[in-house]
Design a protein around this motif. Structure first.
Motif, PDB file in Angstrom:
ATOM      1  N   GLY A 153      52.631  81.267 -58.940  1.00 17.06           N
ATOM      2  CA  GLY A 153      51.804  80.562 -57.961  1.00 17.06           C
ATOM      3  C   GLY A 153      52.274  79.158 -57.654  1.00 17.06           C
ATOM      4  O   GLY A 153      51.522  78.353 -57.107  1.00 17.06           O
ATOM      5  N   PHE A 189      43.416  82.820 -51.403  1.00 16.46           N
ATOM      6  CA  PHE A 189      44.533  82.667 -52.333  1.00 16.46           C
ATOM      7  C   PHE A 189      44.209  83.407 -53.615  1.00 16.46           C
ATOM      8  O   PHE A 189      43.106  83.301 -54.143  1.00 16.46           O
ATOM      9  CB  PHE A 189      44.783  81.191 -52.659  1.00 16.46           C
ATOM     10  N   TYR A 193      40.379  81.263 -45.554  1.00 17.42           N
ATOM     11  CA  TYR A 193      41.665  81.461 -46.230  1.00 17.42           C
ATOM     12  C   TYR A 193      41.415  82.138 -47.578  1.00 17.42           C
ATOM     13  O   TYR A 193      40.331  82.033 -48.160  1.00 17.42           O
ATOM     14  CB  TYR A 193      42.405  80.124 -46.420  1.00 17.42           C
ATOM     15  N   LEU A 199      52.512  78.008 -45.510  1.00 15.13           N
ATOM     16  CA  LEU A 199      51.389  78.161 -46.436  1.00 15.13           C
ATOM     17  C   LEU A 199      50.357  77.067 -46.224  1.00 15.13           C
ATOM     18  O   LEU A 199      49.147  77.313 -46.241  1.00 15.13           O
ATOM     19  CB  LEU A 199      51.891  78.132 -47.882  1.00 15.13           C
ATOM     20  N   HIS A 204      54.241  78.060 -55.369  1.00 14.65           N
ATOM     21  CA  HIS A 204      54.213  77.737 -53.944  1.00 14.65           C
ATOM     22  C   HIS A 204      52.786  77.536 -53.449  1.00 14.65           C
ATOM     23  O   HIS A 204      52.534  76.678 -52.598  1.00 14.65           O
ATOM     24  CB  HIS A 204      54.918  78.836 -53.140  1.00 14.65           C
ATOM     25  N   ARG A 205      51.847  78.296 -53.978  1.00 16.87           N
ATOM     26  CA  ARG A 205      50.441  78.069 -53.652  1.00 16.87           C
ATOM     27  C   ARG A 205      50.004  76.688 -54.119  1.00 16.87           C
ATOM     28  O   ARG A 205      49.293  75.967 -53.422  1.00 16.87           O
ATOM     29  CB  ARG A 205      49.573  79.153 -54.288  1.00 16.87           C
ATOM     30  N   ARG A 206      50.421  76.323 -55.327  1.00 18.28           N
ATOM     31  CA  ARG A 206      50.066  75.008 -55.869  1.00 18.28           C
ATOM     32  C   ARG A 206      50.602  73.884 -54.983  1.00 18.28           C
ATOM     33  O   ARG A 206      49.898  72.925 -54.658  1.00 18.28           O
ATOM     34  CB  ARG A 206      50.608  74.876 -57.283  1.00 18.28           C
TER      35      ARG A 206
END
Length: 379
Positions: free
Chosen positions: A130, A89, A87, A76, A132-134
């Motif tokens: 979210g 998200f 990108y 990621l 993992h995005r963080r």
């Protein structure tokens, strides 16, 4: 230097409550299930500072989300850093354990929905969706602080307690469906191997008109012979580690698969309508993903010896003698387990070994280990 948009996205303002300073987010107010929620934009630099996770040490029943899978973070993070100009998200979803006040721009219509959301700085922001995005954003900021002024959408809900937060997590993930790998390959314009797979599906006489471009599984009545995902993984294994330009790689892959086609008469019979695709898939395994993957690995070995067609094509000649019929007992335990084709890593290796033996190619140390275990009945 901060952009005007990023500066406006979130501000820390003077205290307006007894609890201390506040975050002020430009936001839009909405209602779901009778509850107000708010959608805003938050600068990436603030994401690691204000959004927290549940403690990993807590037992599952006391957490509101799953434990962070750190194995997902490198990919990621790399995605953000490698694609700074395009990108994408999706929004984070967070529960706020604290007072939230919304100041509308007006009293009706759009102005009533738009305004500023004020949240005390001592409130806790818990990510429901979210995490993992963080975490990836936090890692990417260390390598490229310039992205800190870019923004991500955040949906704020009021924290109504652990049970509600757990239910939100369950509801947000209840109907999530990962898209089929084939359509991911079809739409991926960054991956050169996805590009090559699409080229092969569109121009090679072996594949043109016989590749399922969206689904990764073929229905019993499908007139297709292959899935795009199977072609992708087969070609990926074929070209692995070869440092050649993309278009050259596509030409080489096409030449290889068309040579393989000469040793598999059933493929040609389907194209000439002498055999139907459902019948071919029912009775033979050579169009399944495991076969393409194994054939790709065989080709990769031959290319590493020499990319001269006169050499590797000659080495493929014994392929004509391989019995690809499902009724061939040799496939049981290798490509077939319990009557079904298996795509596990071990079964791919055992299928590769079978083909290597027919083509009189040596086995690697790892392939020999898997083969020995299979022959001992341990596989």
């Amino acid at each position: 230097m901060e952009t005007e948009a990023a500066t406006a996205a979130t501000r820390v303002v003077a205290p307006r409550t007894a609890t201390g300073f506040e975050y002020t987010f430009p936001a839009i107010r909405g209602i779901q299930a009778g509850r107000e929620y708010y959608v805003s934009m938050c600068p990436l630099r603030l994401i690691p500072k204000i959004f927290i996770f549940d403690e990993d040490e807590l037992s599952p029943e006391l957490r509101a989300q799953r434990i962070l899978n750190k194995g997902r973070l490198p990919a990621l993070t790399k995605y953000i850093l490698d694609n700074p100009e395009d990108y994408v998200f999706s929004a984070l979803t967070a529960s706020v354990d604290g007072a939230m006040e919304f100041d509308s721009l007006g009293t009706d219509g759009i102005s009533y929905r738009a305004g500023q959301l004020r949240i005390p700085m001592d409130a806790q922001f818990l990510i429901n969706d979210g995490q993992h995005r963080r975490a990836a954003i936090e890692q990417a900021l260390k390598d490229n602080p310039d992205i800190g002024n870019e923004t991500i959408a955040v949906v704020f809900f009021h924290d109504a307690g652990l049970a509600r937060s757990q239910q939100m997590f369950a509801d947000l993930n209840r109907h999530a469906v990962r898209p089929a790998r084939s359509i991911g390959v079809l739409y991926d314009h960054r991956d050169s191997e996805a590009y090559i797979a699409r080229v092969l599906a569109g121009r090679s006489e072996v594949f043109k008109g016989y590749v399922e471009m969206e689904k990764s599984n073929l229905s019993a009545r499908s007139r297709m012979m292959f899935t795009l995902s199977a072609l992708y993984y087969g070609t990926q294994s074929l070209l692995q580690g070869l440092e050649i330009e993309t278009n050259t790689a596509a030409d080489l892959a096409q030449e290889y698969w068309e040579q393989v086609d000469k040793s598999l008469p059933e493929w040609k019979m389907v194209r000439s309508r002498a055999l139907s695709a459902p019948e071919m898939r029912r009775d033979f395994i050579h169009s399944h993903g495991i076969a393409l993957h194994a054939l790709g690995r065989i080709g990769n070995s031959l290319f590493r010896e020499s990319t001269a067609p006169s050499r590797w094509k000659k080495r493929l000649t014994p392929l004509k003698k391989v019995n690809w019929s499902r009724s061939n007992a040799d496939w049981e335990g290798r490509a077939i387990v319990g009557g079904r084709v298996s795509k596990s890593h071990q079964n791919v290796t055992l299928t590769v070994n079978y083909l290597r033996n027919h083509l009189r190619l040596g086995l690697s140390a790892e392939e020999q280990r898997v083969e020995d275990a299979y022959l001992r009945g341990e596989a």
